[in-house]
Motif scaffolding. Sequence first.
Motif, PDB file in Angstrom:
ATOM      1  N   TYR A   1      22.272 -20.328 -51.263  1.00 27.46           N
ATOM      2  CA  TYR A   1      21.554 -20.678 -50.038  1.00 27.46           C
ATOM      3  C   TYR A   1      20.952 -22.076 -50.141  1.00 27.46           C
ATOM      4  O   TYR A   1      21.014 -22.865 -49.191  1.00 27.46           O
ATOM      5  CB  TYR A   1      20.462 -19.651 -49.757  1.00 27.46           C
ATOM      6  CG  TYR A   1      19.716 -19.913 -48.470  1.00 27.46           C
ATOM      7  CD1 TYR A   1      20.303 -19.621 -47.234  1.00 27.46           C
ATOM      8  CD2 TYR A   1      18.450 -20.475 -48.483  1.00 27.46           C
ATOM      9  CE1 TYR A   1      19.636 -19.877 -46.045  1.00 27.46           C
ATOM     10  CE2 TYR A   1      17.775 -20.730 -47.303  1.00 27.46           C
ATOM     11  CZ  TYR A   1      18.371 -20.436 -46.087  1.00 27.46           C
ATOM     12  OH  TYR A   1      17.716 -20.694 -44.911  1.00 27.46           O
ATOM     13  N   ILE A   2      20.368 -22.397 -51.289  1.00 26.40           N
ATOM     14  CA  ILE A   2      19.800 -23.741 -51.495  1.00 26.40           C
ATOM     15  C   ILE A   2      20.884 -24.809 -51.332  1.00 26.40           C
ATOM     16  O   ILE A   2      20.665 -25.857 -50.720  1.00 26.40           O
ATOM     17  CB  ILE A   2      19.150 -23.829 -52.891  1.00 26.40           C
ATOM     18  CG1 ILE A   2      17.842 -23.043 -52.917  1.00 26.40           C
ATOM     19  CG2 ILE A   2      18.897 -25.276 -53.299  1.00 26.40           C
ATOM     20  CD1 ILE A   2      17.213 -22.942 -54.293  1.00 26.40           C
ATOM     21  N   LEU A   3      22.076 -24.524 -51.865  1.00 17.31           N
ATOM     22  CA  LEU A   3      23.182 -25.474 -51.709  1.00 17.31           C
ATOM     23  C   LEU A   3      23.541 -25.706 -50.251  1.00 17.31           C
ATOM     24  O   LEU A   3      23.980 -26.792 -49.873  1.00 17.31           O
ATOM     25  CB  LEU A   3      24.415 -24.956 -52.450  1.00 17.31           C
ATOM     26  CG  LEU A   3      24.566 -25.283 -53.938  1.00 17.31           C
ATOM     27  CD1 LEU A   3      25.859 -24.671 -54.466  1.00 17.31           C
ATOM     28  CD2 LEU A   3      24.566 -26.788 -54.180  1.00 17.31           C
ATOM     29  N   SER A   4      23.373 -24.676 -49.427  1.00 17.98           N
ATOM     30  CA  SER A   4      23.750 -24.795 -48.013  1.00 17.98           C
ATOM     31  C   SER A   4      22.683 -25.488 -47.166  1.00 17.98           C
ATOM     32  O   SER A   4      22.933 -25.810 -46.016  1.00 17.98           O
ATOM     33  CB  SER A   4      24.022 -23.400 -47.428  1.00 17.98           C
ATOM     34  OG  SER A   4      22.808 -22.681 -47.233  1.00 17.98           O
ATOM     35  N   ARG A   5      21.501 -25.713 -47.714  1.00 17.69           N
ATOM     36  CA  ARG A   5      20.390 -26.344 -46.969  1.00 17.69           C
ATOM     37  C   ARG A   5      20.085 -27.715 -47.564  1.00 17.69           C
ATOM     38  O   ARG A   5      19.022 -27.987 -48.086  1.00 17.69           O
ATOM     39  CB  ARG A   5      19.148 -25.441 -47.021  1.00 17.69           C
ATOM     40  CG  ARG A   5      19.293 -24.137 -46.247  1.00 17.69           C
ATOM     41  CD  ARG A   5      19.481 -24.412 -44.755  1.00 17.69           C
ATOM     42  NE  ARG A   5      19.517 -23.183 -43.978  1.00 17.69           N
ATOM     43  CZ  ARG A   5      20.615 -22.527 -43.651  1.00 17.69           C
ATOM     44  NH1 ARG A   5      21.795 -22.976 -44.078  1.00 17.69           N
ATOM     45  NH2 ARG A   5      20.566 -21.433 -42.920  1.00 17.69           N
TER      46      ARG A   5
END
Length: 584
Positions: free
Chosen positions: A341-345
């Motif tokens: 999720y962090i990678l996607s934000r």
Amino acid sequence: MVTLPMFVSEDINNEPTVNYDMGEGVNVITQNIPSRNIFSIFRLVHFPFFFTNDSGFSYSFFWWAEIGLLLISTYLLLLELTNKNLLISIGGSLLFVMTPFTQWWNQTNMIAWISFGLLFVLKILKEDNPLRAILYGIGLVYSIVTFTLFLYPAFQIPVTYVAAAVAIGVVLNDWKDIKKNLKTSIPVITISFLIGGLFVLLFVSQYKEVIDIISNTVYPGARFIQAGGGDPNWLFNGAYNILLQRDSNTDPFGNQSETSNFFLLFPPLIIWVIYKSILLYKKKKKVDWIAITLSLIVIFFTAFYFLPLPDFLSKISLMYLVPHQRLFIGFGFSSYLLMLYILSRKETFKMHKSTLDLIIGISLSILYGILIFFVGKNLFEMSEKFLNFPEFISPTMKIVGASLLSSLLIFLLLKNQKKMFFTFLLGFAFVSTVYINPIRKGLDVLINTPLADYITELSTKDDSRWIVYGDHTLAQYALANNAKVLNGIHIYPQFEIWKVLDPEGKYVDIYNRYAHIIVPTYVPEKELVTLVSPDALELNIDPCDGRLKVLNVKYYISTKEILTNSCLTKLKQIDKIGIYIRND
């Protein structure tokens, strides 16, 4: 050793719910094993067993379907959470499959079906078309029942907490859009859970007797796991799981499955989420709730793993049912979702060129590498042989390499270098698991050998029981070849058998468990039953003991010579394995 022979036994006996070739007759409904009953509709991967007699094909379908379902479920869930980011969704689903924990445990179904269930909940919450919402509701019912019927709370409870955390985060993040659909979503979700619950209640009521037996066993049923006391070296050993593929590398925690783990990067990620969330709120008065709730659930697991929390918290949270090493599935599921999720934000969580970002990001990367270094050092002290192979790389260099890779992964993740991050992580995941499950063709090694043919020949003519002395895995081997076996694996205690062996119930606390039943060479002065591990016991009994005759034991398999017993006659020697018949 355990499930594959049971699959074959079920198939050659036409998938009975109670298999009388196992002990006194075992109800297999609580296991992920094919059986013909109404609840089989919730075991999608077992369907070929009901339509073909080709055990090899059916088992192959089961094997690959479970892996396929994990890939599909995590891919679709990640698409939903990452705004349809294909690279992260594909890379993330591959990571779930190529994780050592998944491969060593063959543990795909728990994460797969909780992912499907969570996906359908999120779809219903965001769906404005009632018909589509109802279709998603049907998927949710199926997922709820399938997931619940695995009946293994030690894994189910942690991943359910993770799913709840994600759902709450999504609701808080997208509340403006979600509240428009509440008139549809709330009834559909509520009815789906009610219908799913009714199926589960029907299952429990129909099979209450066997569920009660399992629930009241010493292991794994009636136990209370106190919070705290977790081993940090066990929790963060994922970077060293590559070494488990070599048997000569003696694992430090019992066996390869118990030692296996996820690649857990969460300590620096939680600190980074807190730091970036403070900046986000200061600048835009916004909160990324999915990152927050996932971080909170990891903190929750960490507290139960390390801190001696009050027992009442363990009780009300149901965490008393989760042994520390079984909590790894919760750590893994939540930390992988948080990481991806962090990678996607990128706009929120990327490390920028600001001095503070660089100092914190680089510091977290270095500190995590140091943590992994000390974990490796401690693992080496626990078992020097663990870092033996390959010998041309010294243990120190292996530890330094794992530490540098861990630091690099954190840095690439915080810098949002997706391609480089997945290249290193998936590459390492692949080499960490490539030798665990080498591809084979067919089941000939189990059911088409001279030993298998001879056991089948005798079992077809005579339904007397078999017992195996020495290597108890041969009891499972005999099971797969139509023999009625006394020992082997008892997935719950066989009390009718034990009433004959131990009429006074002296050893009930030992055999009241899921157990590998090992029958070693008889030693007259030794106890009848001895516990050798939480899931294994030894039965010390003379091959000519009258109790075995009462139990209709006629055939004996042994890896050592037992012909000295006058009641036995050797029928055949196949390699180093002797087949005997009782003649009294």
